[in-house]
Scaffold this active site. Structure first.
Site, mmCIF file in Angstrom:
data_model
loop_
_atom_site.group_PDB
_atom_site.id
_atom_site.type_symbol
_atom_site.label_atom_id
_atom_site.label_comp_id
_atom_site.label_asym_id
_atom_site.label_seq_id
_atom_site.Cartn_x
_atom_site.Cartn_y
_atom_site.Cartn_z
ATOM 1 C CE LYS A 56 42.531 68.255 -8.254
ATOM 2 N NZ LYS A 56 41.116 68.163 -7.853
ATOM 3 N N GLY A 113 40.964 69.202 -3.281
ATOM 4 C CA GLY A 113 41.013 70.648 -3.502
ATOM 5 C C GLY A 113 40.684 70.996 -4.934
ATOM 6 C CB VAL A 121 45.236 70.889 -4.847
ATOM 7 C CG1 VAL A 121 45.922 69.550 -4.633
ATOM 8 C CG2 VAL A 121 44.836 71.499 -3.505
ATOM 9 N N GLY A 122 45.903 71.102 -7.947
ATOM 10 C CA GLY A 122 46.360 70.444 -9.173
ATOM 11 C C GLY A 122 47.547 71.168 -9.784
ATOM 12 C CD GLU A 182 45.551 57.715 -20.622
ATOM 13 O OE1 GLU A 182 44.744 57.658 -21.581
ATOM 14 O OE2 GLU A 182 46.608 57.079 -20.595
ATOM 15 C CB CYS A 231 37.290 59.655 -21.988
ATOM 16 S SG CYS A 231 37.881 58.170 -21.188
ATOM 17 C CD GLU A 253 35.211 64.494 -24.272
ATOM 18 O OE1 GLU A 253 35.703 65.466 -23.672
ATOM 19 O OE2 GLU A 253 35.609 63.336 -24.114
HETATM 20 P P1 NAD Z 1 38.661 68.371 -15.811
HETATM 21 O O1 NAD Z 1 39.797 68.549 -16.751
HETATM 22 O O2 NAD Z 1 37.785 69.500 -15.525
HETATM 23 O O3 NAD Z 1 39.195 67.866 -14.391
HETATM 24 C C1 NAD Z 1 40.035 66.741 -14.249
HETATM 25 C C2 NAD Z 1 40.913 66.932 -13.033
HETATM 26 O O4 NAD Z 1 41.844 67.981 -13.307
HETATM 27 C C3 NAD Z 1 40.159 67.350 -11.783
HETATM 28 O O5 NAD Z 1 40.749 66.739 -10.658
HETATM 29 C C4 NAD Z 1 40.390 68.862 -11.744
HETATM 30 O O6 NAD Z 1 40.278 69.402 -10.460
HETATM 31 C C5 NAD Z 1 41.799 68.965 -12.270
HETATM 32 N N1 NAD Z 1 42.180 70.241 -12.892
HETATM 33 C C6 NAD Z 1 41.382 71.111 -13.543
HETATM 34 N N2 NAD Z 1 42.108 72.167 -13.972
HETATM 35 C C7 NAD Z 1 43.393 71.941 -13.593
HETATM 36 C C8 NAD Z 1 44.620 72.662 -13.752
HETATM 37 N N3 NAD Z 1 44.672 73.826 -14.375
HETATM 38 N N4 NAD Z 1 45.740 72.125 -13.233
HETATM 39 C C9 NAD Z 1 45.715 70.931 -12.598
HETATM 40 N N5 NAD Z 1 44.594 70.221 -12.413
HETATM 41 C C10 NAD Z 1 43.437 70.711 -12.912
HETATM 42 O O7 NAD Z 1 37.850 67.113 -16.392
HETATM 43 P P2 NAD Z 1 36.525 66.468 -15.838
HETATM 44 O O8 NAD Z 1 35.391 67.364 -16.192
HETATM 45 O O9 NAD Z 1 36.685 66.064 -14.414
HETATM 46 O O10 NAD Z 1 36.461 65.123 -16.711
HETATM 47 C C11 NAD Z 1 35.918 65.076 -17.962
HETATM 48 C C12 NAD Z 1 36.991 65.072 -19.023
HETATM 49 O O11 NAD Z 1 37.937 64.049 -18.772
HETATM 50 C C13 NAD Z 1 36.447 64.750 -20.393
HETATM 51 O O12 NAD Z 1 37.037 65.590 -21.354
HETATM 52 C C14 NAD Z 1 36.872 63.321 -20.636
HETATM 53 O O13 NAD Z 1 36.958 62.936 -21.969
HETATM 54 C C15 NAD Z 1 38.175 63.266 -19.932
HETATM 55 N N6 NAD Z 1 38.507 61.898 -19.559
HETATM 56 C C16 NAD Z 1 39.513 61.245 -20.216
HETATM 57 C C17 NAD Z 1 39.811 59.935 -19.893
HETATM 58 C C18 NAD Z 1 40.898 59.181 -20.584
HETATM 59 O O14 NAD Z 1 41.341 58.187 -20.053
HETATM 60 N N7 NAD Z 1 41.342 59.607 -21.740
HETATM 61 C C19 NAD Z 1 39.109 59.294 -18.902
HETATM 62 C C20 NAD Z 1 38.095 59.981 -18.266
HETATM 63 C C21 NAD Z 1 37.817 61.300 -18.595
#
Ligand code: NAD
Length: 472
Positions: A170, A201, A206-207, A245, A279, A379
């Site tokens: 997803k 989604g 979906v997540g 991550e 990140c 962050e």
């Molecule tokens: P996000 O957490 O909003 O979304 C990440 C993914 O999770 C998306 O696909 C989203 O649809 C899904 N998601 C959101 N809520 C969910 C839930 N309750 N259940 C299941 N899935 C869910 O993050 P973002 O805004 O897309 O990315 C930015 C963040 O990601 C920053 O905090 C960044 O530091 C982190 N990041 C970490 C790494 C790493 O390797 N450590 C790499 C890249 C980004």
């Protein structure tokens, strides 16, 4: 316009059964550039069932078959570099040269690295009277973010294929189009139907369904710490393996024998790559008090001249933020930094000069930041560097470790042994000494609230394996 109406399930493009679509917006132009379907619970169940049906087949594939698939995938990524890079630049706003190199080049090399690794991987080991056998963990769910979208997908897909796992992906709603191009590519290589499935989604639908699904053995999540906690909670009742991550607020420490000019120049790129939406960005610069004025003078001049603008134009180093929401969030952090009394060295509130549309912010640097300030702790995920000073090495270490996160870090010193000794005391998953380059074969992952588990290299493969002990 890239309009996708189908999901990739069981080796075919099938109509999505959910309601509505997710529109993808180019953050540099604010134009809609495509859309993907909103997957439903039926779509999730169909994708998981396809992955479950394919598991016995892929689990029993030979190493040669997996090597061949990974090499085909790597070659296809190379062949499609331009389309993938242009798509990611359009979705995320990443400057195009960086897209070609990091957003597509790195996934291509990572995929090839797993093909290479399988040539010599030891699947069995004798320990006294036990035969230890490594087996795939099973059916995996991958939930990925937008900032390095294809890299984060391939960091899961490639080792999972190498391990013999099947999967449902997803992608993020901000940058899902590259995942659809990846599914097109996978459709054309010799991977059995159902090994790889794609359902787009919302995370909360979906997540969450994938995280709690009883037929999913492992969920590998990359994204924000808050969503990672929700994934863990949804996964707990089925006791599946969860790797996370998450976010970071990484420290870049100059020891007192470091070259201040080099530190000042290199700290900017280490914080601002991918427009600060990284990140592992080194966002907290920690320098000896005696270096403050020299370092700040250089950073002030260089950040003021840091070009923000059209990610397709030559010379652009900073693109827009991925979305209006992200732009507003970064702007709010800049305002908070000013309000809480940090010294603004460059940048600040509002749009960069000459731009009146697109989700841009000004590349910004603050000095005299103290540990109580919000911009020290949280962050920001934008091009905002915060600088603080220390008087003793002990204080420098205390400041470096003063974070709920522990993803990356940097140390600068003319004495490498001294820098390594300092790096060993940092509570973080990676440390770069004097700008040491990112290594796709080294484990990547976090301490503390930056997550658990590792991606890339052999450690990234082992996340997708179970170990069975057979006694004689
Ligand atoms: P996000 O957490 O909003 O979304 C990440 C993914 O999770 C998306 O696909 C989203 O649809 C899904 N998601 C959101 N809520 C969910 C839930 N309750 N259940 C299941 N899935 C869910 O993050 P973002 O805004 O897309 O990315 C930015 C963040 O990601 C920053 O905090 C960044 O530091 C982190 N990041 C970490 C790494 C790493 O390797 N450590 C790499 C890249 C980004």
């Amino acid at each position: 316009m890239m309009q996708r109406n189908s999901l990739y399930i069981g080796g075919e493009w099938v109509d999505a059964t959910g309601n509505g679509t997710i529109e993808v917006i180019n953050p540099a132009t604010e134009q809609i550039i495509g859309s993907v379907p909103v997957g439903s619970s039926d779509d999730v169940n169909a994708a998981v069932a396809a992955a479950k049906a394919a598991f016995p087949i892929w689990q029993s594939s030979t190493c040669e078959e997996r090597i061949s698939v990974l090499n085909q995938l790597s070659a296809a990524l190379k062949e499609n570099t331009e389309e993938l890079a242009q798509t990611i630049t359009a979705e995320v706003g990443t400057p195009i040269d960086y897209s070609r190199m990091a957003m597509v080049g790195t996934p291509r090399v990572v995929t090839r690295s797993y093909a290479k690794m399988l040539e010599n991987f030891e699947w069995e080991e004798q320990v006294r009277n036990s035969l230890l056998v490594k087996e795939p963990v099973g059916i995996c769910a991958f939930i990925t973010p937008w900032n390095f979208p294809l890299h984060q997908i391939i960091g899961k897909v490639a080792p999972a294929l190498a391990a013999g796992c099947t999967m449902v992906l997803k992608p993020s709603k901000e940058a899902p189009l590259n995942a659809f191009l990846l599914a097109d590519i996978i459709d054309n290589i010799d991977l059995p139907a159902g090994v790889f499935n794609l359902v787009s989604g919302h995370g909360s639908e979906v997540g969450e369904l994938l995280s709690g699904h009883p037929d999913i053995d492992m969920v590998s999540f990359t994204g924000s710490t808050g969503a990672g906690v929700q994934v863990s909670q949804a996964a707990a009742p089925t006791v599946k393996r969860v790797t996370l991550e998450l976010g970071g607020k990484s420290a870049n420490v100059a020891l007192d024998d470091a070259d201040p000019v080099l530190v000042a120049k290199k700290s900017i790129g280490a914080c601002f790559q991918n427009s600060g939406q990284t990140c592992s960005a080194l966002t907290r610069l920690i320098i000896p008090k005696s270096m403050r004025d020299d370092v700040c003078e250089i950073i002030s001049a260089r950040v003021s001249g840091y070009t923000a603008g059209d990610p397709l134009a030559d010379g652009t180093r900073c693109g827009p933020m991925v979305s209006e929401k992200q732009q507003k969030s970064v702007e709010a952090y800049i305002s908070t930094g000013i309000r809480e009394g940090a010294t603004l060295l460059a940048g600040g509130e509002g749009m960069p000069e000459g731009l009146d549309s697109g989700y841009f912010v000004k590349p910004t640097a603050f000095a005299d930041v103290t540990p109580e300030m919000t911009i020290w702790k949280e962050e920001i995920f934008g091009p905002v560097l915060v600088i603080t000073t220390y008087e003793s090495e002990e204080e420098a270490l205390q400041l470096a470790n003063d974070s709920i996160y522990g993803l990356s870090g940097g140390v600068w010193s003319t004495d490498v042994d001294r820098a390594i000794a300092f790096a060993k005391k940092m509570r973080t998953g990676q440390v770069s000494i004097n700008g040491g380059a990112f290594n796709i074969s080294a484990p990547f992952g976090g301490y503390k609230m930056s997550g658990n588990g590792r991606e890339l290299g052999i450690h990234g493969l082992e996340e997708f394996l179970e170990v069975k002990a057979i006694q004689q």
